[in-house]
Design a protein around this motif. Structure first.
Motif, short mmCIF file in Angstrom:
data_model
loop_
_atom_site.label_atom_id
_atom_site.label_comp_id
_atom_site.label_asym_id
_atom_site.label_seq_id
_atom_site.Cartn_x
_atom_site.Cartn_y
_atom_site.Cartn_z
N LEU A 159 -50.05 -39.10 -27.68
CA LEU A 159 -50.05 -38.52 -26.34
C LEU A 159 -48.94 -37.50 -26.16
N LYS A 160 -49.24 -36.50 -25.37
CA LYS A 160 -48.31 -35.40 -25.10
C LYS A 160 -48.06 -35.34 -23.59
N PRO A 161 -46.93 -34.78 -23.19
CA PRO A 161 -46.67 -34.63 -21.75
C PRO A 161 -47.78 -33.91 -21.01
N GLU A 162 -48.43 -32.97 -21.68
CA GLU A 162 -49.52 -32.23 -21.03
C GLU A 162 -50.78 -33.06 -20.84
N ASP A 163 -50.80 -34.27 -21.37
CA ASP A 163 -51.92 -35.18 -21.09
C ASP A 163 -51.73 -35.91 -19.76
N THR A 164 -50.59 -35.74 -19.14
CA THR A 164 -50.34 -36.38 -17.86
C THR A 164 -51.34 -35.92 -16.82
N ALA A 165 -52.02 -36.88 -16.21
CA ALA A 165 -53.07 -36.57 -15.23
C ALA A 165 -53.63 -37.88 -14.69
N LEU B 109 -78.21 -38.49 -22.49
CA LEU B 109 -77.49 -37.52 -23.32
C LEU B 109 -76.42 -36.80 -22.50
N CYS B 110 -75.32 -36.50 -23.13
CA CYS B 110 -74.27 -35.73 -22.47
C CYS B 110 -74.74 -34.30 -22.25
N GLY B 111 -74.29 -33.72 -21.15
CA GLY B 111 -74.49 -32.30 -20.93
C GLY B 111 -75.83 -31.89 -20.38
N VAL B 112 -76.69 -32.83 -20.00
CA VAL B 112 -78.01 -32.44 -19.50
C VAL B 112 -78.25 -32.84 -18.05
N ALA B 113 -77.30 -33.53 -17.45
CA ALA B 113 -77.47 -33.95 -16.06
C ALA B 113 -76.12 -33.97 -15.38
N PRO B 114 -76.09 -33.75 -14.09
CA PRO B 114 -74.82 -33.85 -13.37
C PRO B 114 -74.33 -35.29 -13.33
N TYR B 115 -73.06 -35.42 -13.05
CA TYR B 115 -72.47 -36.75 -12.95
C TYR B 115 -72.69 -37.29 -11.54
N ASP B 116 -73.43 -38.40 -11.48
CA ASP B 116 -73.81 -38.97 -10.19
C ASP B 116 -72.75 -39.88 -9.61
N TYR B 117 -72.08 -40.62 -10.46
CA TYR B 117 -71.14 -41.65 -9.99
C TYR B 117 -69.77 -41.42 -10.60
N TRP B 118 -68.76 -41.67 -9.79
CA TRP B 118 -67.38 -41.44 -10.21
C TRP B 118 -66.51 -42.65 -9.86
N GLY B 119 -65.52 -42.89 -10.72
CA GLY B 119 -64.52 -43.90 -10.42
C GLY B 119 -63.40 -43.32 -9.58
N GLN B 120 -62.45 -44.17 -9.25
CA GLN B 120 -61.32 -43.77 -8.41
C GLN B 120 -60.17 -43.18 -9.21
N GLY B 121 -60.18 -43.39 -10.49
CA GLY B 121 -59.16 -42.79 -11.33
C GLY B 121 -58.02 -43.73 -11.67
N THR B 122 -57.35 -43.43 -12.77
CA THR B 122 -56.17 -44.17 -13.20
C THR B 122 -55.14 -43.16 -13.68
N GLN B 123 -53.89 -43.38 -13.29
CA GLN B 123 -52.83 -42.42 -13.60
C GLN B 123 -52.31 -42.64 -15.01
N VAL B 124 -52.21 -41.55 -15.74
CA VAL B 124 -51.57 -41.55 -17.06
C VAL B 124 -50.39 -40.59 -16.98
N THR B 125 -49.22 -41.10 -17.32
CA THR B 125 -48.02 -40.28 -17.31
C THR B 125 -47.36 -40.37 -18.68
N VAL B 126 -47.14 -39.22 -19.29
CA VAL B 126 -46.53 -39.16 -20.62
C VAL B 126 -45.17 -38.48 -20.48
N SER B 127 -44.13 -39.20 -20.81
CA SER B 127 -42.79 -38.65 -20.69
C SER B 127 -42.36 -38.02 -22.01
N SER B 128 -41.53 -37.00 -21.89
CA SER B 128 -41.08 -36.28 -23.11
C SER B 128 -39.81 -36.88 -23.66
#
Length: 122
Positions: free
Chosen positions: A86-92, A103-122
């Motif tokens: 992991l690199k600091p620029e992966d922080t998001a 298949l990937c890339g043939v339909a829009p994304y219908d459902y989304w999660g709430q997200g999880t924070q990843v923080t990479v320190s240098s």
């Protein structure tokens, strides 16, 4: 009720690893490709990786290729994102999403999660 729940984020030093999980419920998991996205502060959301359901084919953004690995366990309705070197620029905030085709890339994304924070320190 459709749910996508991400977990596994946290704070890690550069060069370290994390494994994110995305647990799905409320829809037929086998029928959906699953993608991982991320959004850093002040930046647009970007696609990180995707895994098809029908053949397990995987796709990666150039920025993570060779460091991240996506996988899925259809028996557990779960997709994983193993993140190494992991690199600091992966922080998001990392989100998983389900697209309405196998298949990937043939339909829009219908459902989304709430997200999880990843923080990479240098």
């Amino acid at each position: 009720e459709v749910q996508l729940v991400e977990s596994g984020g946290g704070l890690v030093q550069a060069g370290g690893s994390l494994r994110l999980s995305c647990a799905a419920s409320g829809f037929t998991f086998d029928d959906y490709a699953i993608g991982w996205f991320r959004q850093a502060p002040g930046k647009e959301r970007e696609g990180v990786s995707c895994i098809s359901s029908s053949d397990g084919r995987t796709y990666y953004a150039d920025s993570v290729k060779g460091r991240f690995t996506i996988s899925r366990d259809n028996a557990k309705n779960t997709v994983y994102l193993q993140m190494n070197s992991l690199k600091p620029e992966d922080t998001a905030v990392y989100y998983c999403a389900a697209a309405g085709r196998r298949l990937c890339g043939v339909a829009p994304y219908d459902y989304w999660g709430q997200g999880t924070q990843v923080t990479v320190s240098s």
